[in-house]
Design a protein around this motif. Sequence first.
Motif, short mmCIF file in Angstrom:
data_model
loop_
_atom_site.label_atom_id
_atom_site.label_comp_id
_atom_site.label_asym_id
_atom_site.label_seq_id
_atom_site.Cartn_x
_atom_site.Cartn_y
_atom_site.Cartn_z
N ARG A 62 0.80 -1.34 -0.03
CA ARG A 62 0.13 0.13 0.42
C ARG A 62 0.59 1.49 0.02
O ARG A 62 1.87 1.51 0.80
N GLY A 63 0.52 1.59 -0.56
CA GLY A 63 1.52 3.30 -0.74
C GLY A 63 2.91 3.64 -2.18
O GLY A 63 3.07 4.35 -2.30
N ASP A 64 2.70 2.04 -2.74
CA ASP A 64 4.62 2.06 -3.86
C ASP A 64 3.51 2.83 -4.81
O ASP A 64 4.51 2.88 -5.87
N LEU A 65 2.19 2.53 -5.25
CA LEU A 65 1.84 2.71 -6.28
C LEU A 65 0.70 4.36 -6.14
O LEU A 65 -0.26 4.85 -5.27
N ARG A 66 0.74 5.26 -7.44
CA ARG A 66 -0.31 6.30 -7.16
C ARG A 66 -1.00 7.34 -8.15
O ARG A 66 0.24 6.82 -9.33
N TRP A 67 -1.84 7.69 -8.28
CA TRP A 67 -1.66 8.77 -9.54
C TRP A 67 -0.82 9.24 -10.01
O TRP A 67 -0.89 10.92 -9.40
N GLN A 68 -1.23 10.05 -11.27
CA GLN A 68 0.08 10.86 -11.92
C GLN A 68 -0.64 12.03 -13.13
O GLN A 68 -0.98 11.05 -14.20
N SER A 69 -1.05 13.03 -12.67
CA SER A 69 -1.16 14.15 -14.64
C SER A 69 -0.29 13.96 -15.18
O SER A 69 0.89 13.74 -15.71
N TRP A 70 -1.57 13.29 -16.52
CA TRP A 70 -0.72 13.23 -17.65
C TRP A 70 -1.58 14.07 -19.31
O TRP A 70 -2.60 14.33 -19.10
N PRO A 71 -0.94 14.56 -19.61
CA PRO A 71 -1.28 15.28 -20.81
C PRO A 71 -2.41 14.95 -21.84
O PRO A 71 -1.80 13.16 -21.41
N PRO A 72 -3.94 14.59 -21.63
CA PRO A 72 -3.86 14.09 -22.45
C PRO A 72 -4.31 13.50 -23.79
O PRO A 72 -3.17 14.38 -24.27
N ASN A 73 -4.65 12.28 -23.73
CA ASN A 73 -4.10 11.84 -25.09
C ASN A 73 -2.90 11.34 -25.31
O ASN A 73 -2.40 11.15 -26.49
N ALA A 74 -2.16 11.47 -24.26
CA ALA A 74 -0.60 11.33 -24.01
C ALA A 74 0.42 9.96 -23.34
O ALA A 74 1.40 10.49 -23.42
N ALA A 75 -0.80 9.41 -22.84
CA ALA A 75 -0.60 8.36 -22.39
C ALA A 75 0.17 7.21 -22.65
O ALA A 75 -0.20 7.15 -23.45
N PRO A 76 1.00 6.65 -22.64
CA PRO A 76 1.58 5.65 -22.89
C PRO A 76 0.75 4.28 -23.38
O PRO A 76 0.00 3.93 -22.17
#
Length: 264
Positions: A62-76
């Motif tokens: 728990r706590g090893d993963l988090r959400w990160q803002s990413w430019p729209p339509n540019a996620a890998p």
Amino acid sequence: MKTARIIILGSAALAGVGAFIMILGSGKQPAPVRIAIQAPPPPMDQVLVANRDIPFGNMVDRGDLRWQSWPPNAAPAGAILETRDPKGADEFNGWLASVHISEGEPVYRNHLVQLGKEGVLATLLPAGMRAVAITIDTGGSSTAGNFIQPGDHVDVIHTFRDDDVARAAGGNGMVSETILHNIRILAIGEAIQKPGREPVISGPNATLELTPKEVEQIILAQKTGQLSLSLRSMVDSNASADRDAPDKDVNLTIVRFGIPVPGR
């Protein structure tokens, strides 16, 4: 006479009004004031990333993963998005990392392995490598005081009775030699990941990551003697060239007490 005066005064008044209007019309209008209104930022994608480094084979906590803002339509491609998997930050707790995931790096489903599924250990094995279990000393004498953990790197020491040494020097002729270098531990007993805050894990055997040639060598060595593990430092573990150390060569001649003895 009065009528004429009224007409003259009226004309003068109209002329004055007309002149006033002309004066007002001839002035320049002030430039319009432009007010810049900032456009709202485009909606950002939320991509699941590692909150800290997750080494290969480690369990996601728990706590090893988090959400990160990413430019729209540019996620890998293949990244986990909050819009598609809103519980992703907690869904993978207890899963194992099948690759090293660096802090801030997007997380992919094929980089995580769920415990309890068949083939977990096979998934953690790199291409071309094999997993082999060897018997270890449950008292801890051959496992660095029971502090060797999955993910650590070790040297494998073979202890056996050498008849040539026994004849030359007397005694029981027991000798030891390092036959494998920089070998990664896949499991101790049934534990296939580092236990986090628990300092010690133990079990009757250790599972090693080996090449096919090393598999043959270690199986023969276990049949002819006892195998012990020597824990390496984390710095030495990065020296991958150690796996090609000369004393692995089965054709090597080793000199003990001045007597040439074929390497095993």
